[in-house]
Design an enzyme around this catalytic site. Structure first.
Site, mmCIF file in Angstrom:
data_model
loop_
_atom_site.group_PDB
_atom_site.id
_atom_site.type_symbol
_atom_site.label_atom_id
_atom_site.label_comp_id
_atom_site.label_asym_id
_atom_site.label_seq_id
_atom_site.Cartn_x
_atom_site.Cartn_y
_atom_site.Cartn_z
ATOM 1 N N SER A 151 18.912 0.760 -44.035
ATOM 2 C CA SER A 151 18.114 1.600 -43.125
ATOM 3 C C SER A 151 17.779 2.957 -43.730
ATOM 4 O O SER A 151 18.076 4.014 -43.161
ATOM 5 C CB SER A 151 18.855 1.759 -41.800
ATOM 6 O OG SER A 151 19.036 0.497 -41.201
ATOM 7 N N ARG A 159 13.870 7.642 -50.775
ATOM 8 C CA ARG A 159 14.712 8.838 -50.603
ATOM 9 C C ARG A 159 15.900 8.473 -49.717
ATOM 10 O O ARG A 159 15.851 7.525 -48.957
ATOM 11 C CB ARG A 159 13.928 9.993 -49.974
ATOM 12 C CG ARG A 159 13.440 9.725 -48.579
ATOM 13 C CD ARG A 159 12.617 10.882 -48.008
ATOM 14 N NE ARG A 159 12.082 10.541 -46.694
ATOM 15 C CZ ARG A 159 10.964 9.858 -46.490
ATOM 16 N NH1 ARG A 159 10.247 9.437 -47.528
ATOM 17 N NH2 ARG A 159 10.550 9.589 -45.268
ATOM 18 N N ASP A 202 15.476 -3.543 -39.569
ATOM 19 C CA ASP A 202 16.118 -3.991 -38.333
ATOM 20 C C ASP A 202 15.112 -4.411 -37.262
ATOM 21 O O ASP A 202 15.415 -5.248 -36.409
ATOM 22 C CB ASP A 202 17.097 -2.950 -37.782
ATOM 23 C CG ASP A 202 16.435 -1.612 -37.471
ATOM 24 O OD1 ASP A 202 15.236 -1.436 -37.761
ATOM 25 O OD2 ASP A 202 17.127 -0.723 -36.939
#
Length: 512
Positions: free
Chosen positions: A153, A168, A206
């Site tokens: 995530s 990042r 997700d």
């Protein structure tokens, strides 16, 4: 003008009309199409390289891992082939020093060791068999490996079903040498170093996992069209016709995918819909929230829909009434004007005076409150916001604001859902044509299945009802179309959903 009239005046600023909804849908579809053709647009429309969704008959045992923040979760999911599954999991906190390690190897080595520990605990027979084969130099085939879905995530540039370069770090992680590297390869290297029978088969978002989890567990025969999250944040992933994803041909580093299905799951990243503010509703409270947020000018749709922001919108609306010298909110001339025979006071350190001080759970409480004199809301004002001795009229005024903000969020959510349904053509009538309205039964193949997850859609009072009301108002859906839309909760996209994407990535040949 009385207090309740003042509250209704502020609430009217949040009104999102039938015309607004339809303008929103039209622009949403335009930005969807634009994002399918060109990269770098407001609506990212990210190809996931997942080209099919499950139907509930799949079987096997798959692994899933979830690195979503400060915890790392390892799961094994046994798919029973009848829309049911069983799940075993473990969770461990990521040591702080590994979140800012000098090299990515330190973090990913730790993750691989957690997978090893999980296999030894929950799949030790298979773990030992694999090591016996290695010791005796026996042939080891793909079927001897667990297929693993990796929910990661953090922002990545996904270039294949199991390839994605880290853009990042967020959430307190900062490991410089991982930037630009393929996170699946980093994990696979450490898994291989431990000689584990595990293949990282899929990199998972997700929201895409929510779509997959719903499609496996949904009660009907039709595959799920859309997986949507309406919680702390908001996003959607849906099944698109491959021919419409024209930017795939332009991607120099695009990965391989199975084109035989004619479909691809698209991660919309719709939180950034209409960052240009061409059709989104706007109030002084929205503008002030955005200006003082850590990302002004982006995620403009999310800032009007998701649970992370609704409490702050309410807080600013309440403050505008408190600061208005002509408005009587939380102001009593004497105890005789307050039905609790006291005067209302707001503590100097009240959360009302702090950015992000109001949680969205307060909106749920006030929205649902049917108690005499709005007693429950007054308790929440005292307990959560340090507003003492609020009158029943104060509480009623707050409820008017809450209902307006919650309803706008749901109606905006319907714009996203409705746009996907119309854009994909999934309401084109097939079976059942020619029957009278009162005779017609909705056949299973006519159902449009939507999977949803998140605190708003699951717990906020009346949220789905508001969504459905707006869907009925959308041209191209209407009352008939809305009846064909089945909305169901889909839990654990990062676990069950990730395992199902690993299944699809492995070609549906079945897991261990």
């Amino acid at each position: 003008m009385g207090l309740l009239d003042d509250a209704r005046r502020v609430a009217a600023e949040f009104e999102y009309t039938v015309e607004d909804v339809n303008k929103g849908v039209k622009e949403f579809i335009r930005q969807m199409d634009e994002g399918l053709q060109v990269t770098g647009k407001s609506m990212s429309q990210i190809p996931t390289y997942v080209t099919s969704v499950p139907n509930g008959t799949e079987k096997g045992v798959y692994l899933a891992v979830d690195l979503g923040g400060t915890n790392f979760r390892v799961c094994s999911i046994k798919l029973n082939g009848d829309t049911t599954f069983s799940l075993t999991q473990s969770k461990v906190a990521i040591p702080r020093d590994l979140m800012v390690a000098k090299t990515s190897k330190e973090l990913f080595s730790f993750l691989a060791k957690q997978i090893e520990s999980f296999l030894k605990t929950h799949h030790n027979d298979h773990f030992e068999e694999h090591h016996q084969r290695r010791q005796h130099s026996e042939e080891i085939n793909d079927e001897h490996f667990f297929q693993l879905g990796f929910t990661f995530s953090f922002p990545v540039n996904q270039i294949g079903i199991n390839k994605g370069h880290l853009i990042r770090w967020t959430k307190g992680f900062d490991i410089a040498d991982a930037i630009g590297k393929d996170v699946c390869s980093l994990l696979q290297s450490e898994i291989d170093a431990l000689h584990l029978p595990v293949k990282v088969a899929a990199l998972v978002n997700d929201t895409v996992g929510t779509l997959m989890a719903r499609s496996y567990t949904s009660p009907g025969k039709t595959g799920t069209l859309l997986g949507a999250i309406f919680g702390t944040g908001t996003n959607g992933a849906y099944v698109e016709k491959l021919e419409k994803v024209t930017k795939l041909k332009k991607l120099e580093d695009g990965g391989d995918y199975d084109a035989s299905t004619g479909n691809m799951v698209i991660n919309t990243e719709w939180g950034s819909f209409d960052n240009e503010m061409s059709v989104l509703p706007d109030t002084p409270y929205d503008r002030a929230l955005d200006k003082e947020s850590n990302n002004p000018g982006v995620q403009m749709f999310e800032k009007r829909v998701s649970g992370m922001f609704l409490g702050e919108v309410l807080r600013r609306a309440i403050l505008s009434m408190i600061d208005n010298g002509k408005t009587e909110l939380f102001k009593d001339e004497s105890s005789g004007t307050n039905d609790v025979h006291s005067t209302c006071t707001i503590a100097d350190d009240s959360p009302l005076f702090k950015q992000w001080g109001v949680d969205t759970s307060f909106l749920s409480i006030a929205h649902e409150d049917q108690s005499a004199g709005h007693h429950i809301t007054r308790q929440a004002l005292n307990r959560d916001l340090a507003v003492d001795a609020a009158s029943s009229e104060d509480a009623q005024a707050i409820k008017i604001l809450v209902e307006a903000i919650g309803k706008r969020s749901a109606r905006l959510s319907a714009v996203a859902i409705g746009a996907v349904i119309i854009s994909t053509g999934n309401l084109t009538l097939t079976a059942g044509d020619g029957l009278n309205d009162n005779e017609k039964e909705i056949l299973e193949e006519e159902v449009v299945d939507i999977g949803v997850d998140g605190s708003l859609v699951e717990y906020y009072p009346g949220f789905e009802d508001y969504i459905r009301e707006a869907l009925r108002e959308i041209k191209g859906i209407g009352e008939k179309g809305e009846k064909r839309i089945r909305i169901g909760i889909a839990k654990d996209g990062s676990g069950v959903g990730a395992a199902l994407i690993a299944l699809v990535a492995g070609g549906r040949e079945g897991g261990r």
